[in-house]
Design an enzyme around this catalytic site. Structure first.
Site, PDB file in Angstrom:
ATOM      1  CG  ASN A  12     -27.702   4.354  15.074  1.00  0.00           C
ATOM      2  OD1 ASN A  12     -28.150   4.518  15.897  1.00  0.00           O
ATOM      3  ND2 ASN A  12     -27.074   4.643  13.934  1.00  0.00           N
ATOM      4  CE  LYS A  44     -29.413   5.120  10.689  1.00  0.00           C
ATOM      5  NZ  LYS A  44     -29.314   5.786   9.810  1.00  0.00           N
ATOM      6  CG  HIS A  83     -23.779   7.614  11.959  1.00  0.00           C
ATOM      7  ND1 HIS A  83     -24.720   8.848  11.204  1.00  0.00           N
ATOM      8  CD2 HIS A  83     -24.008   6.619  12.276  1.00  0.00           C
ATOM      9  CE1 HIS A  83     -25.336   7.452  10.720  1.00  0.00           C
ATOM     10  NE2 HIS A  83     -24.929   6.771  10.980  1.00  0.00           N
ATOM     11  CD  GLU A 129     -28.231   8.770   9.683  1.00  0.00           C
ATOM     12  OE1 GLU A 129     -28.367   8.924  10.778  1.00  0.00           O
ATOM     13  OE2 GLU A 129     -28.103   8.309   8.929  1.00  0.00           O
ATOM     14  CD  GLU A 155     -23.064   3.273   9.699  1.00  0.00           C
ATOM     15  OE1 GLU A 155     -23.604   2.173  10.221  1.00  0.00           O
ATOM     16  OE2 GLU A 155     -22.805   4.380   9.930  1.00  0.00           O
ATOM     17  N   GLY A 201     -29.056   3.874   4.318  1.00  0.00           N
ATOM     18  CA  GLY A 201     -30.519   3.997   4.295  1.00  0.00           C
ATOM     19  C   GLY A 201     -31.205   4.235   2.548  1.00  0.00           C
ATOM     20  CB  SER A 235     -28.304  -1.172   2.551  1.00  0.00           C
ATOM     21  OG  SER A 235     -28.342   0.452   2.189  1.00  0.00           O
ATOM     22  N   GLY A 267     -32.305   1.173   9.629  1.00  0.00           N
ATOM     23  CA  GLY A 267     -33.197   0.246   9.299  1.00  0.00           C
ATOM     24  C   GLY A 267     -33.951  -1.311   9.518  1.00  0.00           C
TER      25      GLY A 267
HETATM   26  P1  13P Z   1     -29.255   1.662   7.215  1.00  0.00           P
HETATM   27  O1  13P Z   1     -28.450   0.136   8.155  1.00  0.00           O
HETATM   28  O2  13P Z   1     -30.885   1.918   7.677  1.00  0.00           O
HETATM   29  O3  13P Z   1     -28.733   1.849   6.071  1.00  0.00           O
HETATM   30  O4  13P Z   1     -28.199   3.043   8.462  1.00  0.00           O
HETATM   31  C1  13P Z   1     -27.229   2.101   8.821  1.00  0.00           C
HETATM   32  C2  13P Z   1     -26.455   2.997   9.681  1.00  0.00           C
HETATM   33  O5  13P Z   1     -26.269   3.813   9.491  1.00  0.00           O
HETATM   34  C3  13P Z   1     -26.350   2.383  10.722  1.00  0.00           C
HETATM   35  O6  13P Z   1     -25.066   3.574  12.069  1.00  0.00           O
END
Ligand code: 13P
Length: 249
Positions: A9, A11, A95, A97, A167, A173, A213, A235
């Site tokens: 992902n 983002k 998600h 976010e 998640e 993150g 993460s 990330g």
């Molecule tokens: P990170 O791997 O950056 O923590 O993000 C996880 C995520 O939100 C994947 O959808």
């Protein structure tokens, strides 16, 4: 047997040229038969070029979101029909976010999930609790409710087309991942919830990922858990080498 699925992902990252650079690098390193199913979810602007670039490879394309209407006056939105047109095999919905910054509700997540299924696109539906909810002991209740509403109206023939990503929001993150055992426990609960809604037989065949993460260094901790079927990676998916290390980890 559930096939492991590892999804990148990205983002709101990568221009078209950066996306294509990633795909080139990944293509030069992957085998035709990777053990895990590999999905790349670029931003909308890079979907078409990435779709072309991965043609003939084992890589699958995913979107990061979708709207539930097929077409019409919904300025700024992208429909399942449009994603289908680009050969999107997957789309992330719900998600945290989107739920957090854009106030997406469980009901909207359900509508999006069903709209995707109507177009033969596999949803990757995200669920997970905040730190506050975890500390208040509400994880189980919250995640169960998110799953129940997400699957409302989904017929039993469609259930195994859906991938769930657990998640925990506090792990996204932050560099602070859940422990493998804890993620396994919540994912086991999600599977039991599906078992109650449908049947244990169906629940056994649904793939459930962990996200938050995940890195090449900690993926082994999740891979060895019996309930966890891969990862949704933010990330650490931005570099082809690191994404592939996770996919193979
Ligand atoms: P990170 O791997 O950056 O923590 O993000 C996880 C995520 O939100 C994947 O959808």
């Amino acid at each position: 047997m559930r096939r492991k699925i590892v999804a990148a992902n990205w983002k709101m990252n990568k221009t078209v040229s950066e996306a294509l650079e990633f795909v080139d690098e990944l293509k030069s390193s992957i085998r035709e038969t990777e053990e895990a199913e590999l999905v790349i979810c670029p931003p909308f602007t890079a979907l078409y070029p990435v779709s072309r670039a991965i043609e003939g490879t084992c890589l699958k394309l995913g979107a990061q979101d979708v709207y539930y209407q097929e077409k019409g006056a919904f300025t700024g939105e992208i429909s399942p029909l449009m994603l289908e047109d680009l050969n999107c095999a997957y789309a992330i919905v719900g998600h945290s976010e989107r739920r957090g910054y854009f106030k997406e509700t469980d009901i909207e997540v359900n509508k999006k999930l069903r709209a995707l299924l109507d177009h033969g696109i596999r949803p990757i539906v995200c669920v997970g609790e905040t730190l506050e909810q975890r500390e208040a002991g509400q994880t189980e209740e919250l995640v169960t409710r998110q799953v129940e509403i997400a699957f409302d109206g989904v017929g039993q023939n469609d259930v195994t087309s859906v991938v769930i990503a657990y998640e925990p929001i506090w792990a996204i993150g932050t560099g602070r991942s859940a422990t493998g055992e804890d993620a396994n426990r919540v994912i086991g609960l999600i599977r039991r919830t599906l078992g109650k809604i449908y049947s244990d037989e169906i629940a056994k065949n649904v793939r459930i990922q962990y996200g938050g993460s995940v890195t090449p260094d900690n993926i082994a901790e999740f891979s060895r858990q019996p309930e966890i079927d891969g990862a949704l990676v933010g990330g650490a998916s931005l570099k082809a080498s690191s994404f592939l290390a996770i996919a193979r980890g």
